[in-house]
Motif scaffolding. Structure first.
Motif, PDB file in Angstrom:
ATOM      1  N   ARG A 253     -21.813  15.434  -0.680  1.00  9.80           N
ATOM      2  CA  ARG A 253     -20.796  14.373  -0.676  1.00  9.80           C
ATOM      3  C   ARG A 253     -20.991  13.426   0.497  1.00  9.80           C
ATOM      4  O   ARG A 253     -21.563  13.812   1.516  1.00  9.80           O
ATOM      5  CB  ARG A 253     -19.408  15.021  -0.514  1.00  9.80           C
ATOM      6  CG  ARG A 253     -19.067  15.996  -1.594  1.00  9.80           C
ATOM      7  CD  ARG A 253     -18.207  17.148  -1.046  1.00  9.80           C
ATOM      8  NE  ARG A 253     -18.061  18.188  -2.062  1.00  9.80           N
ATOM      9  CZ  ARG A 253     -17.058  18.241  -2.925  1.00  9.80           C
ATOM     10  NH1 ARG A 253     -16.084  17.373  -2.854  1.00  9.80           N
ATOM     11  NH2 ARG A 253     -17.016  19.174  -3.846  1.00  9.80           N
TER      12      ARG A 253
ATOM     13  N   TYR B 219     -17.588  19.653   5.308  1.00  3.13           N
ATOM     14  CA  TYR B 219     -17.615  18.198   5.282  1.00  3.13           C
ATOM     15  C   TYR B 219     -16.357  17.643   5.924  1.00  3.13           C
ATOM     16  O   TYR B 219     -15.463  18.398   6.322  1.00  3.13           O
ATOM     17  CB  TYR B 219     -17.819  17.646   3.859  1.00  3.13           C
ATOM     18  CG  TYR B 219     -16.940  18.204   2.749  1.00  3.13           C
ATOM     19  CD1 TYR B 219     -17.429  19.190   1.895  1.00  3.13           C
ATOM     20  CD2 TYR B 219     -15.657  17.722   2.536  1.00  3.13           C
ATOM     21  CE1 TYR B 219     -16.651  19.688   0.851  1.00  3.13           C
ATOM     22  CE2 TYR B 219     -14.870  18.198   1.480  1.00  3.13           C
ATOM     23  CZ  TYR B 219     -15.375  19.193   0.647  1.00  3.13           C
ATOM     24  OH  TYR B 219     -14.616  19.675  -0.381  1.00  3.13           O
TER      25      TYR B 219
ATOM     26  N   ASP C  47     -15.175  15.955  -8.627  1.00  7.07           N
ATOM     27  CA  ASP C  47     -13.819  16.413  -8.300  1.00  7.07           C
ATOM     28  C   ASP C  47     -12.769  15.775  -9.199  1.00  7.07           C
ATOM     29  O   ASP C  47     -12.152  14.763  -8.867  1.00  7.07           O
ATOM     30  CB  ASP C  47     -13.482  16.165  -6.824  1.00  7.07           C
ATOM     31  CG  ASP C  47     -13.905  17.356  -5.975  1.00  7.07           C
ATOM     32  OD1 ASP C  47     -14.623  18.226  -6.501  1.00  7.07           O
ATOM     33  OD2 ASP C  47     -13.514  17.421  -4.802  1.00  7.07           O
TER      34      ASP C  47
ATOM     35  N   ASN D  30     -14.869  13.166  -1.919  1.00  5.39           N
ATOM     36  CA  ASN D  30     -15.030  13.365  -3.365  1.00  5.39           C
ATOM     37  C   ASN D  30     -16.090  12.426  -3.936  1.00  5.39           C
ATOM     38  O   ASN D  30     -16.142  12.216  -5.145  1.00  5.39           O
ATOM     39  CB  ASN D  30     -13.702  13.131  -4.086  1.00  5.39           C
ATOM     40  CG  ASN D  30     -12.680  14.211  -3.761  1.00  5.39           C
ATOM     41  OD1 ASN D  30     -13.048  15.318  -3.380  1.00  5.39           O
ATOM     42  ND2 ASN D  30     -11.412  13.894  -3.903  1.00  5.39           N
TER      43      ASN D  30
END
Ligand code: AMP
Ligand code: MG
Length: 504
Positions: free
Chosen positions: A192, A86, A271, A262
């Protein structure tokens, strides 16, 4: 060893018997790469979440049977662990490549209730995305993630959960020498915002669409076949994010690192690093000592939630419409949904916390005045809201302990007079019933930093009993638990300013 000693016993815990449902795994490249965990020296179970294990179809005995797997010393039979790539905006700055630098997806299970659950090890060693870091997590931060996530779950906040916490003798160097730990966390999906940003930034629209299709099919199936499913899906992510952050605000929870990498597309709290539940209330409270500019201060969280949704909308833009101007318009339209949802949920939440059955004009003034009072009095957020339930609508007598919380007693008395007037304005005011309602939304117990720290200090000496005590306590945050009264208290002065930072 256990298999040799009990060859004829049923093996409900044999991982191979559990139904693997490798859906995310099948996406393959370029979304994730196979990575094996690095072995962990002398693993020991610090805590095992037996109730969650039960929900996943693992039994409590899994604790011993699974230790090696949950430590990262053995793979889950039949499943190839992977790390996802990511990107993300970290403290507002674009970082084109991040990834699971110390997290591994080790299994996807079909739980007995029919839900698909992903299991991740955090701290199980390096991956191609570790960027030179060690791929480990220290015991200290792992305890915080383990207890924090489970506390949030019990409080009713959408979150990733934690199944196990394994400690070890494996040395890890941070500011000082510490030891490594591995948390096994669970979620329906760990996807995410930053995953979409990664592909968008590289103009890899095919993979981006495939990832979106996966998320929609698996987690938003009702949107499949809709004319503009991507816009509809973005709308739901925006709404879930707004709701999530409203819930954080209502609990005085600060995430600490609200970077887009996150942020979960399922609207889960994800997270747990330098997060914190506020003790004394401060609008501008910054829980992360590495956040020098206060970007993620308590009062900034709602706006940052929207900012993050804007980054997701921007990434998804090519999927929203063919022409860029049109796509921008669709994106803007969808983002408009954030503020009203946030406002509605947070206002309803404050009304619930004050014990109002219906919302009235002037309620937001009452809320703001109370928060102002709390801030000026350096009052404890969790305790003060909890104590409000003791105020009676029909009598001046303030239950013991409420008034004393406030330094500015005159201002408090004036506010209480207003508040009681407001309570009497509702039909069927019944103090006891209201107190009961309030106690279901104003927790008695949250994971205060000093409580976590005491558990950490003990655990670092090999005593895990306080982790267990907190795990049990925080499973029932709204109950009185009279023998645990100490755990509802403010921190002693010398433990007020425990520094939590990105070091983990
Ligand atoms: P975080 O601030 O914990 O969300 O981490 C940001 C990024 O840094 C993520 O991609 C993590 O995987 C990575 N990261 C953080 N700590 C480590 C570590 N000790 N080893 C490898 N990667 C890490
Ligand atoms: Mg992260």
């Amino acid at each position: 060893m256990s298999a040799m000693m009990r060859p004829l016993q049923p093996q409900p815990l044999n991982p191979a018997d559990l139904s693997l449902a490798p859906v995310y795994a099948r996406l393959g490249a370029p979304f994730h790469q196979p990575v094996a965990a690095t072995s962990l020296a002398e693993p020991r179970m610090v805590h095992f979440n037996a109730p969650l294990a039960g929900m996943l179809g693992l039994e409590a005995k899994a604790e011993t049977d699974f230790l090696e797997i949950l430590a990262g010393n053995r793979p889950w039979p039949g499943y190839a662990a992977s790390a996802s790539v990511y990107a993300g905006h970290q403290f507002g700055t674009w970082v084109p490549q991040l990834g699971d630098g110390r997290a591994l997806l080790i299994a996807e299970l079909l739980a007995p209730d029919g839900e698909r659950v992903e299991l991740q090890l955090k701290g199980a060693g390096q991956t191609p995305y570790s960027r030179g870091l060690d791929g480990r997590a220290v015991l200290r931060s792992s305890i915080r993630e383990y207890l924090g996530a489970e506390a949030m779950h019990a409080l009713g906040v959408p979150t990733t959960r934690c199944l196990s916490l394994v400690g070890s003798s494996q040395p890890v160097v941070r500011e000082t020498a510490e030891t490594a730990a591995v948390v096994c966390r669970t979620a329906a999906s760990f996807v995410r915002f930053g995953q979409f940003e990664y592909f968008a930034a590289r103009s890899q629209l095919g993979p981006m669409a495939r990832l979106a299709d996966h998320v929609i099919a698996e987690h938003f199936p009702h949107l499949q076949g809709q004319p503009n499913r991507y816009a509809a899906w973005l709308g739901e992510v925006v709404e879930r994010t707004a709701r999530l952050i409203a819930q954080w605000q209502l609990l005085g929870f600060c995430h600490g690192v609200m970077n887009t990498d996150n942020f979960s597309v399922l609207g889960l709290t994800l997270d747990y690093g330098p997060f914190g539940f506020m003790d004394r209330f401060r609008q501008y409270h910054v829980c992360n000592h590495s956040d020098y500019e206060g970007r993620y201060a308590y009062s900034a969280q709602p706006e940052i939630g929207l900012w993050n949704c804007e980054r997701l909308a921007q990434a998804l833009s090519p999927l929203l419409a063919e022409k860029p101007e049109q796509a921008a318009e669709v994106g803007q339209d969808v983002l408009q949904g954030y503020a009203p949802v946030y406002k509605r949920v947070v206002m309803q939440g404050w009304a619930d916390k004050l014990g109002f059955r219906e919302q009235r004009e002037g309620d937001s003034r009452l809320v703001n005045e109370f928060l102002g009072l709390l801030q000026r009095s350096r009052g404890d957020f969790t305790r003060s809201f909890r104590l409000l339930a003791r105020i009676r609508a029909d009598s001046d007598a303030l239950a013991k302990g409420v008034r004393e919380e406030f330094a500015d007693i005159k201002a408090f008395d004036a506010w209480v007079a207003d508040y009681r007037g407001r309570l009497r304005g509702e039909q069927n005011t019944d103090d006891a019933a209201r107190a009961e309602r309030m106690n279901r939304v104003n927790p008695k117990y949250v994971l205060r930093n000093h409580l976590a720290q005491i558990a950490i200090d003990k655990a670092q000496l090999g005593d895990y009993s306080e982790v267990a005590t907190l795990a049990e306590l925080l499973r029932h945050p709204y109950d009185e638990q009279p023998e645990m009264e100490n755990y509802a208290a403010e921190p002693p002065d010398y433990m007020r300013n425990i520094e939590v930072s990105c070091s983990s």
